[in-house]
Design a protein around this motif. Structure first.
Motif, PDB file in Angstrom:
ATOM      1  N   UNK A 199     -66.724  98.943  88.728  1.00  0.00           N
ATOM      2  CA  UNK A 199     -66.365  97.641  88.173  1.00  0.00           C
ATOM      3  C   UNK A 199     -64.853  97.536  87.984  1.00  0.00           C
ATOM      4  N   UNK A 200     -64.233  98.617  87.487  1.00  0.00           N
ATOM      5  CA  UNK A 200     -62.787  98.604  87.273  1.00  0.00           C
ATOM      6  C   UNK A 200     -62.045  98.500  88.604  1.00  0.00           C
ATOM      7  N   UNK A 201     -62.539  99.237  89.614  1.00  0.00           N
ATOM      8  CA  UNK A 201     -61.920  99.168  90.953  1.00  0.00           C
ATOM      9  C   UNK A 201     -61.983  97.727  91.471  1.00  0.00           C
ATOM     10  N   UNK A 202     -63.148  97.082  91.324  1.00  0.00           N
ATOM     11  CA  UNK A 202     -63.315  95.702  91.794  1.00  0.00           C
ATOM     12  C   UNK A 202     -62.354  94.761  91.070  1.00  0.00           C
ATOM     13  N   UNK A 203     -62.171  94.990  89.767  1.00  0.00           N
ATOM     14  CA  UNK A 203     -61.276  94.130  88.989  1.00  0.00           C
ATOM     15  C   UNK A 203     -59.813  94.341  89.371  1.00  0.00           C
ATOM     16  N   UNK A 204     -59.415  95.602  89.571  1.00  0.00           N
ATOM     17  CA  UNK A 204     -58.037  95.880  90.010  1.00  0.00           C
ATOM     18  C   UNK A 204     -57.801  95.264  91.385  1.00  0.00           C
ATOM     19  N   UNK A 205     -58.818  95.364  92.241  1.00  0.00           N
ATOM     20  CA  UNK A 205     -58.713  94.904  93.622  1.00  0.00           C
ATOM     21  C   UNK A 205     -58.479  93.390  93.712  1.00  0.00           C
ATOM     22  N   UNK A 206     -58.841  92.658  92.649  1.00  0.00           N
ATOM     23  CA  UNK A 206     -58.636  91.204  92.633  1.00  0.00           C
ATOM     24  C   UNK A 206     -57.179  90.823  92.404  1.00  0.00           C
ATOM     25  N   UNK A 207     -56.368  91.768  91.875  1.00  0.00           N
ATOM     26  CA  UNK A 207     -54.973  91.461  91.563  1.00  0.00           C
ATOM     27  C   UNK A 207     -54.151  91.382  92.850  1.00  0.00           C
ATOM     28  N   UNK A 208     -53.090  90.566  92.845  1.00  0.00           N
ATOM     29  CA  UNK A 208     -52.301  90.400  94.075  1.00  0.00           C
ATOM     30  C   UNK A 208     -51.564  91.684  94.436  1.00  0.00           C
ATOM     31  N   UNK A 209     -51.643  92.070  95.713  1.00  0.00           N
ATOM     32  CA  UNK A 209     -50.922  93.255  96.180  1.00  0.00           C
ATOM     33  C   UNK A 209     -51.609  94.570  95.883  1.00  0.00           C
ATOM     34  N   UNK A 210     -52.803  94.528  95.276  1.00  0.00           N
ATOM     35  CA  UNK A 210     -53.551  95.756  94.983  1.00  0.00           C
ATOM     36  C   UNK A 210     -54.721  95.838  95.960  1.00  0.00           C
ATOM     37  N   UNK A 211     -54.580  96.666  97.000  1.00  0.00           N
ATOM     38  CA  UNK A 211     -55.661  96.870  97.952  1.00  0.00           C
ATOM     39  C   UNK A 211     -56.715  97.804  97.398  1.00  0.00           C
ATOM     40  N   UNK A 212     -57.730  98.081  98.201  1.00  0.00           N
ATOM     41  CA  UNK A 212     -58.850  98.896  97.709  1.00  0.00           C
ATOM     42  C   UNK A 212     -58.405 100.320  97.382  1.00  0.00           C
ATOM     43  N   UNK A 213     -57.518 100.904  98.207  1.00  0.00           N
ATOM     44  CA  UNK A 213     -57.038 102.278  97.966  1.00  0.00           C
ATOM     45  C   UNK A 213     -56.225 102.361  96.669  1.00  0.00           C
ATOM     46  N   UNK A 214     -55.338 101.376  96.468  1.00  0.00           N
ATOM     47  CA  UNK A 214     -54.544 101.347  95.241  1.00  0.00           C
ATOM     48  C   UNK A 214     -55.449 101.144  94.037  1.00  0.00           C
ATOM     49  N   UNK A 215     -56.454 100.280  94.189  1.00  0.00           N
ATOM     50  CA  UNK A 215     -57.391 100.002  93.087  1.00  0.00           C
ATOM     51  C   UNK A 215     -58.128 101.278  92.689  1.00  0.00           C
ATOM     52  N   UNK A 216     -58.531 102.076  93.680  1.00  0.00           N
ATOM     53  CA  UNK A 216     -59.219 103.337  93.392  1.00  0.00           C
ATOM     54  C   UNK A 216     -58.287 104.308  92.660  1.00  0.00           C
ATOM     55  N   UNK A 217     -57.053 104.399  93.179  1.00  0.00           N
ATOM     56  CA  UNK A 217     -56.088 105.322  92.567  1.00  0.00           C
ATOM     57  C   UNK A 217     -55.819 104.927  91.118  1.00  0.00           C
ATOM     58  N   UNK A 218     -55.644 103.622  90.870  1.00  0.00           N
ATOM     59  CA  UNK A 218     -55.393 103.144  89.510  1.00  0.00           C
ATOM     60  C   UNK A 218     -56.590 103.417  88.605  1.00  0.00           C
ATOM     61  N   UNK A 219     -57.798 103.138  89.114  1.00  0.00           N
ATOM     62  CA  UNK A 219     -59.003 103.300  88.291  1.00  0.00           C
ATOM     63  C   UNK A 219     -59.185 104.760  87.877  1.00  0.00           C
ATOM     64  N   UNK A 220     -58.981 105.682  88.820  1.00  0.00           N
ATOM     65  CA  UNK A 220     -59.115 107.102  88.465  1.00  0.00           C
ATOM     66  C   UNK A 220     -58.000 107.535  87.526  1.00  0.00           C
TER      67      UNK A 220
END
Lengths: 195, 195
Positions: free
Chosen positions: B6-27
């Motif tokens: 859920x957190x990855x999906x939410x990060x991924x919605x932000x501008x400039x945050x791709x799926x890989x960045x979203x995963x890195x941020x979530x972890x």
């Protein structure tokens, strides 16, 4: 504005988010719907509150025991040893490995004061003895510290009736000789196999 | 794990945050202190709850009126017209402009159905008449829509006893106020020309 400055500062603390990105994200938040902002805030708190380490293997989990340790279809005869809990999810992307994991929680690094007692090595030895493990795959990264940690654990397991293996190092699939570093090339030559 | 997905999906919605960045941020969030995670979650909610538009100029504010409109040291004789509330903060980085602002809330864009009635143009005309304004600086971006919007407003102000200027083309054509350095912004204000 205090609230926007605070949000920028908080975004700026995240890895890979510089000051410009933090500003862009913070201003974007103002234009998001309240529902979306609350969902993100809630997801952040949820992850921190619900996720902890599996007491058996050290993987991340929301339950008492992680989904891999709790899965009776995963063979307890093979344990793949990795550095971090994140590495488990990287390995799982492969969808081919049917064994279990053991997360060390780091690698040996005398310079940073990380000795064997700081890692979950004693727990690994106990699992190997207690769980009827037949093979331990050492999957720490192929850097200096990862290699040293793998060698150290291999030595400890030497007298136990268990096969100890190291993941292969070589040229990545789709890779190009031109762009592979010398150390990888050396490993690729060293680990060459008959055709 | 549901919470991390859920957190990855939410990060991924932000501008400039791709799926890989979203995963890195979530972890990364898992490894952050609870205090830091709560601070980020609280900052997100705070920004959304506390920030709204200034009823006079349209800038972002946490108070009844924005800090620029409320500041008696800022001259009410000059109004700098910008597209978005974010542009005000970009202009303020320069630290040289002592007048006030007027945020249009967009630029004319017939293709997207944005006509003069969708922008805060009537409010600008009222301010020019009521507040003793001597100069209106048109600081929309130097792209097609920004130029068209500046020309349109210049024409409307033509019969009023006010000087109408356009920021100089020190800003590269097709550029964006966000990515322009302070010196270029300063030159752009200094070399503003009559329209």
């Amino acid at each position: 504005m205090e609230s926007i400055d605070k949000l920028i500062a908080n975004f700026n603390k995240l890895p890979g988010i510089g000051i410009k990105s933090a500003q862009r994200l913070a201003y974007h938040v103002i234009s998001m719907s309240t529902a979306d902002v609350n969902a993100l805030a809630e997801a952040l708190r949820d992850v921190k509150q619900r996720i902890h380490f599996c007491p058996i293997c050290g993987n991340y989990t929301e339950d008492e025991v992680c989904e891999i340790c709790a899965n009776p279809k995963r063979s307890s005869e093979t344990i793949c040893v990795v550095k971090d809990a994140r590495d488990v999810s990287f390995m799982e992307r492969m969808r081919e490995y049917g064994g279990r994991y053991h997360v060390l929680g780091g690698v040996l690094s005398p310079m940073d004061g990380v000795g064997p007692d700081k890692l979950r090595i004693a727990e690994l030895l106990k699992r190997v003895k207690d769980e009827g493990v037949k093979e331990v795959i050492l999957a720490t990264n192929p850097d200096v510290e990862g290699e040293a940690t793998a060698s150290y654990i291999a030595k400890l397991l030497h007298d136990l009736p268990v096969r100890v293996t190291r993941i292969a190092h070589g040229i990545p699939i789709g890779g190009n000789l031109e762009f592979v570093d010398e150390m990888t090339l050396f490993k690729a030559i060293e680990n060459r196999r008959e055709l």
